[in-house]
Motif scaffolding. Structure first.
Motif, PDB file in Angstrom:
ATOM      1  N   ASP A 138      45.307   6.558  -8.164  1.00 55.41           N
ATOM      2  CA  ASP A 138      44.207   5.657  -8.501  1.00 55.41           C
ATOM      3  C   ASP A 138      43.849   5.852  -9.977  1.00 55.41           C
ATOM      4  N   SER A 139      44.198   4.876 -10.796  1.00 50.43           N
ATOM      5  CA  SER A 139      43.980   4.992 -12.247  1.00 50.43           C
ATOM      6  C   SER A 139      42.501   5.065 -12.594  1.00 50.43           C
ATOM      7  N   GLU A 140      41.673   4.311 -11.877  1.00 52.50           N
ATOM      8  CA  GLU A 140      40.238   4.330 -12.170  1.00 52.50           C
ATOM      9  C   GLU A 140      39.633   5.689 -11.848  1.00 52.50           C
ATOM     10  N   ARG A 141      40.069   6.287 -10.767  1.00 45.57           N
ATOM     11  CA  ARG A 141      39.572   7.624 -10.399  1.00 45.57           C
ATOM     12  C   ARG A 141      39.993   8.639 -11.465  1.00 45.57           C
ATOM     13  N   HIS A 142      41.231   8.545 -11.914  1.00 43.95           N
ATOM     14  CA  HIS A 142      41.722   9.463 -12.948  1.00 43.95           C
ATOM     15  C   HIS A 142      40.900   9.311 -14.226  1.00 43.95           C
ATOM     16  N   LEU A 143      40.648   8.084 -14.603  1.00 43.86           N
ATOM     17  CA  LEU A 143      39.870   7.807 -15.816  1.00 43.86           C
ATOM     18  C   LEU A 143      38.437   8.310 -15.689  1.00 43.86           C
ATOM     19  N   LYS A 144      37.807   8.121 -14.531  1.00 46.64           N
ATOM     20  CA  LYS A 144      36.435   8.623 -14.315  1.00 46.64           C
ATOM     21  C   LYS A 144      36.393  10.141 -14.420  1.00 46.64           C
ATOM     22  N   HIS A 145      37.362  10.786 -13.781  1.00 38.70           N
ATOM     23  CA  HIS A 145      37.417  12.247 -13.839  1.00 38.70           C
ATOM     24  C   HIS A 145      37.610  12.711 -15.289  1.00 38.70           C
ATOM     25  N   TYR A 146      38.489  12.053 -15.998  1.00 43.17           N
ATOM     26  CA  TYR A 146      38.741  12.413 -17.398  1.00 43.17           C
ATOM     27  C   TYR A 146      37.464  12.270 -18.225  1.00 43.17           C
ATOM     28  N   ARG A 147      36.801  11.141 -18.104  1.00 48.19           N
ATOM     29  CA  ARG A 147      35.575  10.904 -18.889  1.00 48.19           C
ATOM     30  C   ARG A 147      34.492  11.935 -18.564  1.00 48.19           C
ATOM     31  N   SER A 148      34.332  12.252 -17.284  1.00 49.09           N
ATOM     32  CA  SER A 148      33.274  13.208 -16.934  1.00 49.09           C
ATOM     33  C   SER A 148      33.622  14.618 -17.404  1.00 49.09           C
ATOM     34  N   THR A 149      34.887  14.969 -17.402  1.00 47.70           N
ATOM     35  CA  THR A 149      35.290  16.296 -17.871  1.00 47.70           C
ATOM     36  C   THR A 149      35.173  16.405 -19.397  1.00 47.70           C
ATOM     37  N   MET A 150      35.438  15.310 -20.080  1.00 42.77           N
ATOM     38  CA  MET A 150      35.412  15.303 -21.554  1.00 42.77           C
ATOM     39  C   MET A 150      34.061  14.822 -22.104  1.00 42.77           C
ATOM     40  N   VAL A 151      33.019  14.874 -21.302  1.00 43.08           N
ATOM     41  CA  VAL A 151      31.722  14.331 -21.687  1.00 43.08           C
ATOM     42  C   VAL A 151      31.221  14.874 -23.036  1.00 43.08           C
ATOM     43  N   LEU A 152      31.486  16.123 -23.348  1.00 44.88           N
ATOM     44  CA  LEU A 152      31.019  16.704 -24.612  1.00 44.88           C
ATOM     45  C   LEU A 152      31.756  16.153 -25.826  1.00 44.88           C
ATOM     46  N   TYR A 153      32.880  15.494 -25.599  1.00 45.08           N
ATOM     47  CA  TYR A 153      33.703  15.007 -26.713  1.00 45.08           C
ATOM     48  C   TYR A 153      33.769  13.481 -26.780  1.00 45.08           C
ATOM     49  N   ARG A 154      32.929  12.806 -25.996  1.00 46.86           N
ATOM     50  CA  ARG A 154      32.979  11.340 -25.955  1.00 46.86           C
ATOM     51  C   ARG A 154      32.805  10.684 -27.312  1.00 46.86           C
ATOM     52  N   SER A 155      32.058  11.314 -28.196  1.00 46.50           N
ATOM     53  CA  SER A 155      31.829  10.718 -29.518  1.00 46.50           C
ATOM     54  C   SER A 155      33.057  10.857 -30.425  1.00 46.50           C
ATOM     55  N   ASN A 156      34.008  11.695 -30.039  1.00 44.38           N
ATOM     56  CA  ASN A 156      35.226  11.883 -30.825  1.00 44.38           C
ATOM     57  C   ASN A 156      36.340  11.035 -30.196  1.00 44.38           C
ATOM     58  N   ASP A 157      36.361   9.762 -30.582  1.00 48.17           N
ATOM     59  CA  ASP A 157      37.272   8.785 -29.997  1.00 48.17           C
ATOM     60  C   ASP A 157      38.743   9.193 -30.136  1.00 48.17           C
ATOM     61  N   ALA A 158      39.096   9.693 -31.287  1.00 47.19           N
ATOM     62  CA  ALA A 158      40.494  10.091 -31.525  1.00 47.19           C
ATOM     63  C   ALA A 158      40.900  11.231 -30.593  1.00 47.19           C
ATOM     64  N   LEU A 159      40.024  12.218 -30.445  1.00 44.46           N
ATOM     65  CA  LEU A 159      40.317  13.341 -29.546  1.00 44.46           C
ATOM     66  C   LEU A 159      40.435  12.844 -28.102  1.00 44.46           C
ATOM     67  N   MET A 160      39.553  11.941 -27.697  1.00 42.17           N
ATOM     68  CA  MET A 160      39.617  11.380 -26.348  1.00 42.17           C
ATOM     69  C   MET A 160      40.980  10.731 -26.103  1.00 42.17           C
ATOM     70  N   CYS A 161      41.472  10.004 -27.071  1.00 42.03           N
ATOM     71  CA  CYS A 161      42.786   9.349 -26.941  1.00 42.03           C
ATOM     72  C   CYS A 161      43.907  10.370 -26.841  1.00 42.03           C
ATOM     73  N   LYS A 162      43.926  11.292 -27.763  1.00 41.76           N
ATOM     74  CA  LYS A 162      45.047  12.234 -27.830  1.00 41.76           C
ATOM     75  C   LYS A 162      45.104  13.165 -26.622  1.00 41.76           C
ATOM     76  N   ILE A 163      43.957  13.628 -26.166  1.00 39.38           N
ATOM     77  CA  ILE A 163      43.945  14.524 -25.011  1.00 39.38           C
ATOM     78  C   ILE A 163      44.291  13.751 -23.738  1.00 39.38           C
ATOM     79  N   PHE A 164      43.848  12.494 -23.654  1.00 39.14           N
ATOM     80  CA  PHE A 164      44.158  11.701 -22.461  1.00 39.14           C
ATOM     81  C   PHE A 164      45.666  11.605 -22.244  1.00 39.14           C
ATOM     82  N   THR A 165      46.405  11.438 -23.308  1.00 35.43           N
ATOM     83  CA  THR A 165      47.864  11.302 -23.147  1.00 35.43           C
ATOM     84  C   THR A 165      48.496  12.573 -22.584  1.00 35.43           C
TER      85      THR A 165
END
Length: 193
Positions: free
Chosen positions: A35-62
């Motif tokens: 479930d891609s949406e579940r994966h994305l929700k989990h990722y966003r909630s785990t990376m909550v402290l870094y949400r303002s760092n868009d580039a880091l969010m992209c690179k770590i997601f991959t």
């Protein structure tokens, strides 16, 4: 060093380094079959402290992608991802067909007892299907359990007589009938020499 001209990220994203004391959290890898949406929700909630760092969010997601999903990411056009929103959008579009479909209580009306199936096996299968429904309606589930029986089954007839049976009461009645059925089968079995 990554060849920036072939990266799916813009040069701005590609050049950003993680903060000094950044420690990558653990993520269950996404391989393209979940479930891609579940994966994305989990990722966003785990990376909550870094949400303002868009580039880091992209690179770590991959780094959470494996197998077919990792292969898919490398097919994206060069410099096509400018933000985490862009990446989220293409990711969910690609994998939306795998999303879990939320089932409602009336889905249980599709569960029928097979003629050769024991009552106990029917109960087990029904319970497994019910477990996939979040917040099921007890009266609908009880009616569906009854409807899954043939009209000539003794349990079906007994359930019709009772009013406002909960699913737990229905299962208790079914358990009694299952014990009786098993005792009947044991009596009919030929004796061993």
């Amino acid at each position: 060093m990554t060849n920036m001209s072939k990266s799916s990220f813009t040069n701005v994203i590609e050049q950003v380094e993680p903060p000094r004391k950044f420690s990558r959290p653990y993520f269950t890898p996404f391989k393209g079959d979940g479930d891609s949406e579940r994966h994305l929700k989990h990722y966003r909630s785990t990376m909550v402290l870094y949400r303002s760092n868009d580039a880091l969010m992209c690179k770590i997601f991959t780094t959470t992608l494996q197998g077919e999903a990792q292969d898919w990411f490398h097919t994206l056009p060069p410099r096509s991802i400018q933000s985490f929103d862009d990446l989220s959008l293409v990711f969910t579009k690609e994998y939306s067909s795998y999303r879990s479909i939320k089932k409602k209580s009336d889905y249980l009306f599709n569960v029928k007892k097979n003629p050769k199936e024991s009552l106990r096996d029917y109960m087990k299968r029904f319970k497994a299907k019910k477990a996939k429904i979040v917040g099921y309606d007890d009266s609908v589930a009880s009616a569906a359990f009854q409807k899954g029986l043939s009209a000539d089954h003794p349990l079906f007839r007994e359930m019709i007589i009772k009013e406002d049976l909960t699913l737990a009461n229905s299962f208790a009645l079914a358990e009694k009938h299952a014990l009786w059925d098993e005792a009947q089968r044991a009596d009919k079995a030929p004796e061993h020499p």
